[in-house]
Write an enzyme that holds these catalytic residues in place. Structure first.
Site, mmCIF file in Angstrom:
data_model
loop_
_atom_site.group_PDB
_atom_site.id
_atom_site.type_symbol
_atom_site.label_atom_id
_atom_site.label_comp_id
_atom_site.label_asym_id
_atom_site.label_seq_id
_atom_site.Cartn_x
_atom_site.Cartn_y
_atom_site.Cartn_z
ATOM 1 N N HIS A 88 0.857 -1.185 0.000
ATOM 2 C CA HIS A 88 0.000 0.000 0.000
ATOM 3 C C HIS A 88 0.891 1.232 0.000
ATOM 4 O O HIS A 88 1.581 1.498 0.984
ATOM 5 C CB HIS A 88 -0.908 -0.010 1.241
ATOM 6 C CG HIS A 88 -1.934 -1.100 1.193
ATOM 7 N ND1 HIS A 88 -2.338 -1.797 2.310
ATOM 8 C CD2 HIS A 88 -2.619 -1.613 0.146
ATOM 9 C CE1 HIS A 88 -3.240 -2.695 1.944
ATOM 10 N NE2 HIS A 88 -3.426 -2.604 0.637
ATOM 11 N N GLU A 107 1.439 3.841 2.829
ATOM 12 C CA GLU A 107 1.923 3.407 4.139
ATOM 13 C C GLU A 107 3.442 3.533 4.227
ATOM 14 O O GLU A 107 4.177 2.543 4.346
ATOM 15 C CB GLU A 107 1.430 1.979 4.418
ATOM 16 C CG GLU A 107 -0.087 1.968 4.538
ATOM 17 C CD GLU A 107 -0.734 0.583 4.476
ATOM 18 O OE1 GLU A 107 -1.972 0.510 4.511
ATOM 19 O OE2 GLU A 107 -0.001 -0.428 4.392
ATOM 20 N N HIS A 122 2.868 -3.183 7.080
ATOM 21 C CA HIS A 122 1.826 -2.217 6.700
ATOM 22 C C HIS A 122 1.786 -1.039 7.666
ATOM 23 O O HIS A 122 2.434 -1.042 8.708
ATOM 24 C CB HIS A 122 0.447 -2.890 6.729
ATOM 25 C CG HIS A 122 0.170 -3.753 5.541
ATOM 26 N ND1 HIS A 122 -0.710 -3.398 4.549
ATOM 27 C CD2 HIS A 122 0.682 -4.952 5.184
ATOM 28 C CE1 HIS A 122 -0.735 -4.360 3.634
ATOM 29 N NE2 HIS A 122 0.094 -5.315 3.996
ATOM 30 N N GLU A 138 1.243 -4.308 11.493
ATOM 31 C CA GLU A 138 0.567 -3.019 11.380
ATOM 32 C C GLU A 138 1.309 -1.984 12.218
ATOM 33 O O GLU A 138 1.473 -2.158 13.421
ATOM 34 C CB GLU A 138 -0.890 -3.138 11.860
ATOM 35 C CG GLU A 138 -1.758 -4.055 10.998
ATOM 36 C CD GLU A 138 -2.163 -3.430 9.669
ATOM 37 O OE1 GLU A 138 -1.752 -2.276 9.389
ATOM 38 O OE2 GLU A 138 -2.885 -4.097 8.904
#
Ligand SMILES: [Zn+2]
Length: 1162
Positions: free
Chosen positions: A812, A815, A909, A994
């Protein structure tokens, strides 16, 4: 309690329904009143569960339907009904079923002049109306007309009664059919007038409840479009805005202001974004498609004017959200535990053998390898890697400072040479690539050319990045640039001077020593980066490099009322447009820069790698609306932002509003600040991206998304992120971004430096290309492990048989935090830190540091050039459209096929809604448990090893929090890397990491915003975690064990110290966000105010009851309250003394009932 034996309470209730005896009824009511007046709501809920609502309603019917209703029974009964009914979620149904509505309405009608009786009826009507269906029936039966009789014309007499009537009306208007009826009858204008009257005549703020009630009526009625129009035509915006100005500084008036704000936001006329098209400014022609035109989505202005998105809600569906979450869990055991077949022919996997050169490593290679390496070095013997590199431990400030200093200046010994040698190399390369490109072209011109989008020129030119601020008039730093550099920009027939010369001069003048970054190298690599707009300009920030500031930055404390203040400023544009400028000062879609000649405004620019500002509108002198470009080939996805701003004045607060945000909430509401990089600061030796901005908040605005831009849903809103910045210098060039940028060119130059700085005798390092991306950029694949100890067969075997660890990041593009973590991982892995050495001996690392280079380059937030979220393509990636996913999956299949499936897989991420760092993993059992599945989970055998790594990280990585981890397999995630690698490749430890954009709520960094130092530290601690995992759970050689043990002792000391400090804070996090001072009301139409909370009503009831004990009503005495104190005292209150002494037909009941309540289930 035995079933057959009715409880004492049930006996009481059934007697209440059937008895004709006034004394008995009064006594029961008195007992119930006493029971419910103490203790918690639990008692009331218990009573509801025993049929309390029905019994009270039946008693009401009995008492009201007699010829001469007995108010000494009715009043306590109505009070009990109000109290119980508001807590009974099924009350509306019960009221309808027992046909109590008409009875109550007629009772109300009979008492229009008897205020004490009336107020009781009004409370009960209000409670009825909190059920939308009962409210609708009341509306049909004329309840609103009745209430209007009570509240008009304006009079302060009987203010209590008026208040009760207004609150009942507000409840009725929650039903849309009632709102429609009220609007048709012109009640809205009447309500506005009443509100003005009450506002005007309430200077002492005694009637806040009445005023708030009227505002709630307006709030509910304007849920329908026609009423919003009536409201606008009746100058409702002006009226509310103006009256609110009188309330701004008084805290007790907050409830009024909150409601006013909600109404103003809701009624603000909805508009589409000020853009010609919501499609991205950039489109990319995909392989296999004919035209590069974006698919036409019909007229773009189909935004929903009638924003009645809020479905009428009854109280019954509170648990909806929870249910939806659980519905997403995969509960099909077969799907969870079966391994699907290959998604491609097996022979196709052979190509990936070439991506594992380490598996065919031979003696010869070992020799030539080291030879080559030595030859390739310009200065023999200068190879670095001998300097100590401890795991960056951002926590240990003092120690760390020294460490960082060591690293960056590296002394005059090996380190100095280590860093300078490669730098000279790049300088040469840079010249080589850069110089011809500038021939015959003025740099000033090249800026303007950039505007011509998509116009591909001579490929040679595209290799010539320029440095943005340098191209402008050098007025911002004349001393530095004018003398030395201006001449460079003037086109001369002999040809302009190469960019690297300017860079060299800059570097000579300004000291900068950022580890693992070289401007020359950056420039050279950026020259071959391919972007759709063909960027040839570098952002100074990326080029010059970033170093974390030598201090921590706390999360920003939210200023009370900041959102309200901002909304009022927004509304003022409409009501007092005198100072509104509304001038477009930057527009990516219009090729000539319109800002150039505009004086007295900021200048914007974003045509550089990862930049994505599309349009800037100067709204007022110091306020700008900004629109970000959406992802290429898409109509949505924007969250990331990155742009340059210049021509600012010092010490002036500029407000920026990014008006096309899409998410419903943001960490910007919880302490996060955007980041800024100042060129002037950088040249003064502070090359830092720092957190800046104040008055930050994020809320729903009045721009409506087209159906196309909202995934087919009509009427969705955009959100505004607003922040105010006072720039540190005037006439500076500053960069603003969502998060610390990390471009593809930054990665490529970083990899180059990594390769140069590692020690080739120790580190086996290969950089290959996984594949080309759609945009024509190579996607790098790294292999890192330790060189074999010797040429002996055993050592070579150990070398080949090390388990694999596969790490990747940045699928992504928005990010960027993931890239900083990956940077930390990579630097640590090739470092000379003894733990890293050990790690390399344990594992072969396969790293894909940027899975979506095109997205990063072109300023996307979520997607690749195909407009797809690449982390939703893992089930069946297309080799054409999703090449990076297709090939990394191929490589994983290959490893699996040769029996070498990775031990650990982790995809890095960024998480935009949560704090801290955590992992998502996959567990069949946890998923089934969470879903409440009845499947015998004992049948499913599962290794719980997936929990070990996160547990270790919780101990060793300060930013990591175990309690935020989740191991559930969701249906909506079945095509993500984590789930597919787990299920198809069979990797037990398959994770998504994350990383917060915001900061930490736990541990050492509690209360701090995350910086690149902490992110990089996370990357290196992840590696440490892998080593501990290896030692804990897997067989490994004794010597390795011993080495590791002694190393880890050292680490443990640090860890312990950290654990001690953090032990005071609980590791359990129940809520992601603690409530902040101001209700973060990002949904204009949410019911987030205290309407549902009946404590106010309880208070009113209580007050009347107490007053009734002989006292006169405050306003009654002075303003002509009709009900006399004798009536109030006349027996409708419970007589506490009498209750217990009077004989009841049910002996010893009261005690039994009390006991029953106490033992009732919670
Ligand atoms: Zn992500």
């Amino acid at each position: 309690m035995a079933e057959q034996e009715a409880s004492g309470l049930q006996l009481l209730l059934s007697t209440l329904q059937s008895s004709q005896d006034k004394d008995v009824i009064l006594n029961i009511l008195s007992i119930l009143t006493d029971l419910l007046s103490i203790g918690t709501d639990r008692r009331i809920h218990y009573m509801i569960s025993k049929g309390g609502s029905e019994a009270l309603l039946q008693a009401l019917m009995n008492a009201a339907q007699t010829a001469q209703p007995d108010y000494s029974i009715l009043l306590p009964l109505l009070r009990l009904l109000a109290k119980v009914g508001q807590r009974d979620r099924k009350f509306g149904q019960k009221v309808q079923k027992l046909e109590a509505i008409d009875v109550t309405l007629s009772l109300t009608r009979k008492n229009l002049t008897h205020h004490l009786n009336l107020i009781h009826c009004l409370w009960v009507l209000r409670v009825y109306a909190s059920s939308v269906s009962a409210g609708t029936t009341l509306g049909i039966n004329g309840a609103m007309e009745l209430l209007f009789k009570v509240i008009t014309p304006y009079s302060k007499k009987h203010a209590r009664t008026v208040r009760a009537a207004i609150e009942a009306l507000a409840a009725l208007l929650k039903s849309k059919s009632n709102s429609r009826r009220a609007d048709n009858r012109g009640y809205l204008c009447e309500l506005l007038r009443l509100y003005q009257d009450w506002h005007r005549c309430d200077a002492s703020n005694r009637y806040i409840h009445v005023r708030r009630g009227l505002l709630l009526c307006l709030k509910h009625i304007t849920n329908i479009q026609s009423a919003r129009e009536t409201f606008l035509n009746a100058r409702g915006m002006e009226i509310l805005f103006t009256t609110a100005q009188d309330c701004l500084d008084s805290k007790p008036l907050d409830p009024l202001l909150t409601t006013v704000t909600q109404i103003l936001r809701k009624c603000y006329p909805k508009r589409p974004l000020p853009l010609a098209t919501v499609h991205s400014s950039y489109s990319f022609s995909l392989p296999g498609t004919v035209s590069s035109e974006p698919p036409c989505a019909g007229p773009e202005d189909d935004y929903e004017e009638d924003g009645e998105e809020e479905v009428e809600k009854d109280l019954d569906n509170e648990d909806q959200e929870h249910k939806e979450e659980d519905d997403d869990l995969e509960t099909d055991v077969n799907k969870l535990s079966s391994k699907p077949g290959l998604d491609r022919p097996e022979e196709d996997l052979e190509q990936y053998e070439a991506m594992c050169p380490e598996l065919s490593f031979t003696f010869q290679e070992l020799e030539t390898e080291s030879e080559d390496e030595k030859d390739s070095a310009d200065v023999p013997g200068s190879l670095p890697g001998t300097h100590p590199r401890v795991i960056p431990n951002a926590a240990l400030t003092e120690q760390q400072h020294c460490r960082y200093r060591d690293q960056s200046s590296m002394g005059a010994e090996t380190g100095e040479r280590a860093f300078k040698t490669p730098l000279q190399n790049w300088a040469k390369k840079g010249k080589h690539i850069g110089a011809p490109a500038f021939e015959g072209q003025a740099m000033g011109e090249s800026v303007r050319d950039v505007g011509a989008l998509g116009e591909r020129e001579d490929p040679c030119k595209s290799q010539a990045p320029t440095l943005h601020p340098l191209l402008k008039e050098a007025s911002w730093d004349t001393r530095i640039f004018h003398t030395h550099c201006t001449s460079c920009f003037i086109p001369s027939p002999a040809g302009a001077v190469g960019a690297s010369d300017i860079v060299t001069k800059l570097l000579e003048r300004h000291q900068r020593d950022i580890p693992f970054h070289s401007p020359h190298c950056y420039m050279a690599r950026a020259g071959s980066t391919k972007s759709i707009p063909d960027y040839r300009v570098l952002a100074f920030s990326d080029f010059w490099g970033h170093q974390p500031p030598p201090y921590y930055q706390s999360m920003l404390e939210r200023k009370y009322g900041v959102q309200r203040a901002k909304v009022f400023e927004d509304v003022r544009r409409l009501i007092q447009p005198g100072d509104v400028i509304d001038r477009v000062v930057f527009d990516l879609d219009r090729h000539s820069p319109s800002s150039a000649d505009a004086l007295d405004c900021l200048r914007f620019f974003s045509q550089f790698e990862s930049g994505n500002l599309r349009k800037a509108i100067q709204v007022r002198k110091l306020e700008y609306d900004l629109i970000m470009n959406v992802d290429v080939n898409s109509v949505q996805h924007h969250q990331w932002f990155y742009f340059e701003v210049s021509a600012m004045k010092p010490a002036v607060p500029y407000r920026f509003n990014i008006i096309n945000c899409e998410k419903v909430n943001s960490q910007f509401n919880y302490g996060m600040q955007p980041v800024m990089y100042s060129v002037k600061e950088a040249l003064q030796g502070k090359p830092h991206w720092i957190r800046v901005g104040y008055d930050i908040c994020y809320y729903k605005n009045h721009y409506r998304r087209s159906a196309a831009a909202a995934g087919g849903v009509r009427g969705k809103s955009y959100y505004t992120l607003t922040f105010t910045i006072t720039f540190p210098h005037g006439e500076d060039f500053c960069y603003l971004a969502y998060h610390y940028p990390y471009t593809y060119s930054a990665l490529m130059s970083h990899l180059e430096i990594l390769e140069e700085t590692r020690s080739p005798e120790k580190v086996y390092y290969r950089q290959q290309t996984l594949c080309q991306t759609l945009g024509g950029n190579p996607c790098p694949l790294l292999t890192v492990t330790a060189m074999p100890e010797s040429k002996s067969r055993d050592d070579l075997e150990q070398f080949c048989n090390r388990p694999y660890v596969v790490l990747m990041a940045r699928v992504h593009p928005g990010e960027s935090n993931a890239s900083w973590v990956m940077k930390g991982t990579m630097e640590f892995l090739v470092s000379s830190d003894p733990i890293a050495e050990l790690l390399r001996k344990c594992f072969i690392f396969k790293i894909i540091p940027m899975l979506n280079p095109d997205g990063v380059i072109n300023g996307n937030h979520r997607c690749s050039l195909s407009g797809d979220d690449l982390n939703r393509q893992w089930l069946a990636p297309s080799s054409q459209l999703h090449p990076t996913i297709y090939h990394i999956k191929g490589l994983l299949y290959y490893l699996c096929n040769i029996g070498r499936a990775p031990l650990v897989f982790c995809d890095y991420h960024g998480h935009s809604q949560k704090k801290n760092v955590f992992l998502y993993g996959c567990s069949i059992k946890e998923t089934l448990w969470q879903a409440g599945c009845t499947v015998n989970t004992a049948v499913v055998t599962e290794d719980v090893g997936y929990r070990t790594l996160p547990k270790i990280l919780d101990k060793v990585a300060p930013a990591f929090v175990m309690s935020s981890c989740s191991f559930l397999v969701e249906k909506s995630r079945e095509s993500t890397a984590r789930v597919v690698v787990w299920r198809e490749i069979g990797v037990l430890r398959s994770y998504t990491m994350e990383n917060t954009y915001c900061g930490c709520s736990h541990g050492l960094y509690k209360g701090l915003q995350i910086g690149t130092r902490e992110l990089e530290e996370m990357g290196s601690k992840f590696c440490l975690g892998l080593l501990i995992l290896q030692l804990k759970s897997l067989p490994c050689s004794k010597t390795l064990m011993a080495q590791a043990a002694s190393l880890l002792d050292l680490e443990e000391e640090i860890t312990d110290r950290w654990a001690q400090r953090s032990s005071s804070t609980s590791s359990l996090e129940t809520d992601d966000e603690p409530p902040c001072g101001e209700d973060v009301d990002y949904n204009t139409d949410s019911c987030s105010d205290q309407e549902g909370d009946f404590s106010e009503l309880d208070k009113e009831i209580q007050e009347i009851s107490l007053r009734a004990e002989g006292e006169t009503e405050e306003e009654g005495a002075s303003e002509g309250q009709t009900c006399s104190s004798s009536v109030l005292g006349g027996g409708y209150i419970s007589n506490h003394q009498a209750t217990n002494s009077k004989a009841l037909p049910l002996p010893s009941m009261p005690l039994g009932v009390f006991a029953e309540f106490e033992s009732s289930p919670a």
